[in-house]
Design a protein around this motif. Sequence first.
Motif, short mmCIF file in Angstrom:
data_model
loop_
_atom_site.label_atom_id
_atom_site.label_comp_id
_atom_site.label_asym_id
_atom_site.label_seq_id
_atom_site.Cartn_x
_atom_site.Cartn_y
_atom_site.Cartn_z
N LEU A 132 0.83 -1.20 0.00
CA LEU A 132 0.00 0.00 0.00
C LEU A 132 0.86 1.25 0.00
O LEU A 132 0.56 2.23 -0.69
N LYS A 133 1.94 1.24 0.77
CA LYS A 133 2.81 2.41 0.82
C LYS A 133 3.46 2.65 -0.53
O LYS A 133 3.67 3.80 -0.93
N GLN A 134 3.78 1.59 -1.25
CA GLN A 134 4.38 1.75 -2.58
C GLN A 134 3.40 2.42 -3.54
O GLN A 134 3.79 3.27 -4.34
N VAL A 135 2.14 2.04 -3.45
CA VAL A 135 1.13 2.68 -4.29
C VAL A 135 1.02 4.17 -3.96
O VAL A 135 0.91 5.02 -4.84
N LEU A 136 1.07 4.49 -2.65
CA LEU A 136 0.99 5.89 -2.25
C LEU A 136 2.23 6.66 -2.65
O LEU A 136 2.17 7.83 -3.03
N THR A 137 3.40 6.02 -2.57
CA THR A 137 4.65 6.69 -2.87
C THR A 137 4.81 6.92 -4.37
O THR A 137 5.25 7.99 -4.81
N GLU A 138 4.48 5.92 -5.17
CA GLU A 138 4.70 5.98 -6.62
C GLU A 138 3.38 5.99 -7.38
O GLU A 138 3.34 5.60 -8.54
N GLY A 139 2.31 6.43 -6.72
CA GLY A 139 0.98 6.34 -7.31
C GLY A 139 0.86 7.00 -8.67
O GLY A 139 0.27 6.44 -9.60
N GLU A 140 1.44 8.22 -8.80
CA GLU A 140 1.30 8.92 -10.07
C GLU A 140 2.00 8.18 -11.20
O GLU A 140 1.54 8.19 -12.34
N ARG A 141 3.11 7.50 -10.89
CA ARG A 141 3.81 6.75 -11.94
C ARG A 141 3.00 5.51 -12.36
O ARG A 141 3.01 5.12 -13.53
N LEU A 174 -8.20 13.95 -11.31
CA LEU A 174 -7.56 15.26 -11.32
C LEU A 174 -6.64 15.41 -12.53
O LEU A 174 -6.50 16.50 -13.08
N THR A 175 -6.00 14.32 -12.95
CA THR A 175 -5.15 14.37 -14.14
C THR A 175 -6.00 14.58 -15.39
O THR A 175 -5.62 15.32 -16.30
N TRP A 176 -7.13 13.91 -15.45
CA TRP A 176 -8.06 14.11 -16.57
C TRP A 176 -8.54 15.55 -16.61
O TRP A 176 -8.73 16.14 -17.68
N GLY A 212 -2.61 17.72 -11.79
CA GLY A 212 -3.52 16.89 -11.01
C GLY A 212 -2.80 15.86 -10.16
O GLY A 212 -3.24 15.53 -9.04
N PHE A 213 -1.66 15.34 -10.66
CA PHE A 213 -0.88 14.38 -9.88
C PHE A 213 -0.38 15.02 -8.59
O PHE A 213 -0.44 14.43 -7.51
N ILE A 214 0.14 16.25 -8.70
CA ILE A 214 0.69 16.92 -7.52
C ILE A 214 -0.42 17.26 -6.54
O ILE A 214 -0.26 17.10 -5.32
#
Length: 538
Positions: A251-260, A421-423, A429-431
């Motif tokens: 889960l932390k990896q998804v939160l850390t690298e979520g935008e990628r 948000l990116t859309w 939106g990522f930030i």
Amino acid sequence: MAARDMLVSSASLASYTAALQVLFRGMTFLLNAFTLRYVSKEIIGLVNVRLTLLYSTIIFLAREAFRKACLSGGAEQNWTQIINLLWLTVPLGMLWAVLLSWVWLRLLQVPDPALLPHYEAAVVLFSLSAVVELLVEPLCVLAQAHMCVKLKVISESLSMVTKCVLTVVLVMVVPQWGLFIFSLAQLVYAVFLLISYVLYFVTFIGSHEAQKNSFPLTRVIDLLPKSINDQTILDWKLAALTWSFYKQSFLKQVLTEGERYVMTFLNVLNFGDQGVYDIVNNLGSLVARFVFLPIEESFYIFFAKVLERGKGSVMQKQEDVDLAAGVLEVLLRLVLLIGLSVTVFGYSYSQLALDIYGGSLLSSGSGPTLLRCYCLYVLLLATNGVTECFTFAAMSKEEVDRYNFIMLVLSISFLCISYFLTWWHGAVGFILANCMNMGLRIAHSVHYIACYFKLSSNRPLLALRPSWRLLLVYLGCGIITVLSEETLCCAKGWLYRLLHIAIGAGCFVTLLLIVFFTETRLVHFIRTQFLSGYKKET
């Protein structure tokens, strides 16, 4: 190691790490700026987003949980059992490397070979690099736990410089190799890192210095996994804690690298836009890598060693609790002031920084807006790093398990928010999604810390309330630098740009002087812990 000694060692590690990070990564920063002018933004996007995501995912899922669990506890730990447990990261990393390489090669869209050649070889080499780096993990944890201050920073920094120099040379000599250049450089980085650690421990183990510091291993062969007479091969209590952290690591990896992940799997941005976003992200996170990360890593060890995991503040030695609370309060104040400074000055100097670093490729278009938003994110990143550092060091296994559910909710909501948000607003939106996610994580950690010290006289969270005088100074600096940018920057030549920089430098020096005379406790802590520890080591 006594609590006071652990504080000195942690502060020394953080200050020495930050100093060498600035030196070596500064060289890396310049080499990357040079490379940026010779490769397309599409290659940068594919390497820094998709391939780096593959590498970081393998590394994170294979080692993060083991590192957090094995750095907890005191001197009574059985290091043979710990080393046996840490070696499990290698087969686990190999498993993830095979699985994720198949995903990257078969399930994701393969780029045009004419535009981005050697994609398949790059995926294989990045995966292999991750496995090679995992061979270092037992040595790395051993070094961190025993405060081998110089080893981690020097080995990683020299490896990074070697990687960047090789990249520049190959880009100039054989630019037609494309992605193969960056993947080969990544493999060289991992091999250089492994060699550095092995040479250090071969020389250190059994030496007079090791005996003087009561180093637990006496032979180099003790670094390898082995059986133990009359004991289990693993510490099963520590293994259970590792499993708790491991469930959280997904889960932390998804939160850390979520935008990628969103960019890679949902294709919301093309490779060129991904490249610009990643460059801005790396530029904006310089302070996080130079300052916040060394503080977080070093003081996680301090809190984990000084406090007994899972016990409230009233159930531990009052002296240790007071020390931990005092250190937490000063650290929160330190990162808050650094984060506010980045936010205030970063807003007015984002366009100039991007123009100097990458030319019109970055300074035109959405680049400056992205970096300005990222400066706000740095403020949240700073606060979250220290609060989570304390929280994860103090949580019991059961509390870690409960937090896993919270991380699951945050992960799902973050991915959804990132996509919409990116859309709506592109890369910005990522930030914005990261800011929302970081705010929720801070709220959880702040709630945990408040409950932890509820029955104590310590109130470390008061450090997050800057004085109104200091806020007025920040406001004044912000107004002056914004007016300076509007008047002098950035299309009027270098003379005006230098004047704009001079005005910002004057404001920053004024701010430092005011902090020096008003934040006396913070200044005293930096003098007695960070700077004194750095002088001792150097």
